[in-house]
Design an enzyme around this catalytic site. Structure first.
Site, PDB file in Angstrom:
ATOM      1  N   LYS A   1     -11.563 -46.477  45.797  1.00  0.00           N
ATOM      2  CA  LYS A   1     -10.570 -47.092  46.613  1.00  0.00           C
ATOM      3  C   LYS A   1      -9.188 -47.279  45.774  1.00  0.00           C
ATOM      4  CE  LYS A   1     -10.259 -47.662  50.544  1.00  0.00           C
ATOM      5  NZ  LYS A   1      -9.659 -46.743  51.513  1.00  0.00           N
TER       6      LYS A   1
ATOM      7  N   TYR B   1      -8.642 -42.384  45.979  1.00  0.00           N
ATOM      8  CA  TYR B   1      -8.186 -42.255  46.940  1.00  0.00           C
ATOM      9  C   TYR B   1      -7.222 -43.353  46.846  1.00  0.00           C
ATOM     10  CZ  TYR B   1     -12.105 -39.973  49.186  1.00  0.00           C
ATOM     11  OH  TYR B   1     -13.058 -38.864  49.481  1.00  0.00           O
TER      12      TYR B   1
ATOM     13  N   HIS C   1      -3.798 -43.118  49.572  1.00  0.00           N
ATOM     14  CA  HIS C   1      -3.161 -43.266  50.700  1.00  0.00           C
ATOM     15  C   HIS C   1      -1.820 -44.289  50.800  1.00  0.00           C
ATOM     16  CE1 HIS C   1      -6.676 -41.784  52.825  1.00  0.00           C
ATOM     17  NE2 HIS C   1      -7.617 -42.624  51.959  1.00  0.00           N
TER      18      HIS C   1
ATOM     19  N   ASP D   1      -6.694 -32.365  70.768  1.00  0.00           N
ATOM     20  CA  ASP D   1      -6.209 -31.941  69.574  1.00  0.00           C
ATOM     21  C   ASP D   1      -4.812 -31.124  69.799  1.00  0.00           C
ATOM     22  OD1 ASP D   1      -6.951 -31.660  66.215  1.00  0.00           O
ATOM     23  OD2 ASP D   1      -5.910 -29.931  66.945  1.00  0.00           O
TER      24      ASP D   1
ATOM     25  N   VAL E   1      -6.841 -38.646  63.610  1.00  0.00           N
ATOM     26  CA  VAL E   1      -5.648 -37.774  63.383  1.00  0.00           C
ATOM     27  C   VAL E   1      -5.466 -38.092  61.948  1.00  0.00           C
ATOM     28  CG1 VAL E   1      -3.272 -37.518  63.954  1.00  0.00           C
ATOM     29  CG2 VAL E   1      -4.767 -38.170  65.773  1.00  0.00           C
ATOM     30  N   LEU E   2      -4.963 -36.872  61.266  1.00  0.00           N
ATOM     31  CA  LEU E   2      -4.711 -36.954  59.964  1.00  0.00           C
ATOM     32  C   LEU E   2      -3.585 -35.774  59.688  1.00  0.00           C
ATOM     33  CD1 LEU E   2      -5.237 -37.542  56.742  1.00  0.00           C
ATOM     34  CD2 LEU E   2      -6.789 -35.702  56.869  1.00  0.00           C
TER      35      LEU E   2
ATOM     36  N   ILE F   1      -6.719 -45.850  59.923  1.00  0.00           N
ATOM     37  CA  ILE F   1      -5.978 -47.080  59.566  1.00  0.00           C
ATOM     38  C   ILE F   1      -5.724 -47.119  58.198  1.00  0.00           C
ATOM     39  CG2 ILE F   1      -8.419 -48.234  59.115  1.00  0.00           C
ATOM     40  CD1 ILE F   1      -5.235 -49.517  60.976  1.00  0.00           C
ATOM     41  N   ASP F   2      -6.447 -46.452  57.127  1.00  0.00           N
ATOM     42  CA  ASP F   2      -6.031 -46.444  55.765  1.00  0.00           C
ATOM     43  C   ASP F   2      -4.719 -45.642  55.457  1.00  0.00           C
ATOM     44  OD1 ASP F   2      -7.214 -43.876  56.048  1.00  0.00           O
ATOM     45  OD2 ASP F   2      -8.848 -44.395  54.426  1.00  0.00           O
TER      46      ASP F   2
ATOM     47  N   ASN G   1     -12.260 -49.410  54.927  1.00  0.00           N
ATOM     48  CA  ASN G   1     -13.323 -48.463  54.111  1.00  0.00           C
ATOM     49  C   ASN G   1     -14.579 -48.325  54.858  1.00  0.00           C
ATOM     50  OD1 ASN G   1     -13.613 -51.344  53.811  1.00  0.00           O
ATOM     51  ND2 ASN G   1     -14.493 -51.058  51.866  1.00  0.00           N
TER      52      ASN G   1
END
Length: 374
Positions: free
Chosen positions: A75, A94, A96, A198, A239-240, A269-270, A300
């Site tokens: 993280k 990661y 973000h 989508d 969604v990304l 959320i991250d 996480n």
């Protein structure tokens, strides 16, 4: 190269960035591996396991960082870790960053070469280092939703799959990528009524061709999302946009139309979240209720199944770690453009365009930077 693996300090983050088997592989390649004491405990990997693989166990986190040339984590660094970094160190984890300006500025200030797992991207658009954790999070999202639908936990009292003569819960998955498809797979397996939404017709066709009969596919737009959310017992936000802040596709007005005791899970959320009104929660306190709807937004999620997640993550990251360690980041990135796309911060400048745009800042063009290294 001296590679350091700190113990994660995020709430209930039991993953670790490297397995003992990965340690042995890097050690045999001539690298020095430093593991912080008890870093692997939450994933069932003991200090003795690491020692036998050739690692040195370090009790003091500051010493670990001071000696490291490359730091690999799971993280993003937390505030108490910012000042441990030194100029020129490689950070591979990661990040973000598009949802965390404070961390972005800290990494710029410290002169860290920050490489993000989530923006490493192959030529065909795949995200090889995000995929394993997306698979885990997608599957966990449905387990969490099924649990919080139970009445003692504040839910509506529905069994996700129903029983003969009683209809199952309606699960709406927004986003047909890795997270969404894995969520749908588990929801279908539990007997739910599943719809995936989508914006890409090609994604809809792929899902229609590869999933069992019974799954519904609907093109995602504001009107369709509103209709589906209103009827849903569970909404999974999956969604990304690689490297960028997630868009709010489910509004609070839509949430207000849902039945009391319904559940929404914001897997994005991250990256800032794709369900309006959500904020990061922890495994200690995973949900909050708003407008009568239970919101699950743990930042996480894969940390809950740390052993599975740690082994899946190392399987994906180890080839890239080996490249960075063997060649140094410049040669490694010049030889592998997918790895170069992971570069987010370099010498105090933002390299990733999506991160820069999130904060209305300038960024250094990656291709021009790579040219300057040749």
């Amino acid at each position: 190269m001296i590679i350091a693996v700190p113990k994660e300090i995020k709430n209930n983050e039991n993953r670790v960035a490297l397995t003992a088997a990965g340690t042995e592989i890097l050690k045999k390649a001539g690298h020095q591996i430093l593991i912080e004491k008890n870093a692997g405990k939450g994933s069932g990997i003991s200090d003795q396991d690491y020692k036998e693989a050739g690692a040195e166990i370090i009790a003091d986190k500051k010493e670990l960082f001071d000696r490291a040339e490359m730091i690999i984590k799971v993280k993003e660094p937390l505030k108490e870790e910012y000042n441990l970094f030194k100029e020129g160190q490689i950070l591979f984890t990661y990040l973000h960053l598009a949802a965390d300006q404070e961390l972005t500025e800290a990494l710029k200030e410290r002169g860290v070469t920050a490489v993000a797992y989530e923006t490493v991207q192959t030529e065909d658009g795949e995200l090889p280092l995000l995929t394993p954790m997306s698979e885990v999070a997608g599957r966990l999202s449905v387990q969490a939703a099924a649990s919080f639908l139970e009445k003692p936990k504040g839910g509506s009292g529905m069994l996700l799959g129903g029983v003969p003569g009683v209809k199952p819960a309606k699960v709406v998955v927004i986003g047909g990528g890795i997270v969404g498809r894995n969520a749908a797979k588990i929801a279908l397996g539990m007997g739910a009524d599943v719809t995936i939404m989508d914006i890409k017709q090609s994604t809809m066709r792929y899902i229609d061709d590869t999933f069992p009969c019974g799954i519904k596919t609907i093109m995602s737009n504001q009107s369709h999302v509103a209709e589906e959310v209103k009827e849903a017992d569970v909404v999974i936000g999956a969604v990304l946009i690689p490297g960028a802040k997630a868009p709010n596709l489910v509004t609070e007005e839509m949430i207000k139309t849902m039945t009391n005791g319904s559940v929404v899970v914001d897997v994005a959320i991250d990256q800032g979240g794709c369900i309006e009104g959500t904020y990061p929660t922890t495994h200690d306190d995973p949900v909050f209720t708003k407008h009568g709807v239970i919101h699950y937004s743990v930042a996480n999620m894969p940390g809950a199944v740390a052993r599975t997640s740690t082994f899946a993550l190392t399987n994906a990251t180890l080839p890239y770690i080996k490249k960075l360690a063997a060649r140094g980041y410049k040669k490694a990135m010049l030889n592998d453009y997918s790895l170069a796309l992971g570069l987010n911060i370099y010498q105090g400048e933002i390299i990733c365009q999506a991160v820069a745009e999130s904060f209305n800042q300038e960024y250094k063009n990656l291709d021009k930077l790579l040219e300057s290294w040749q």
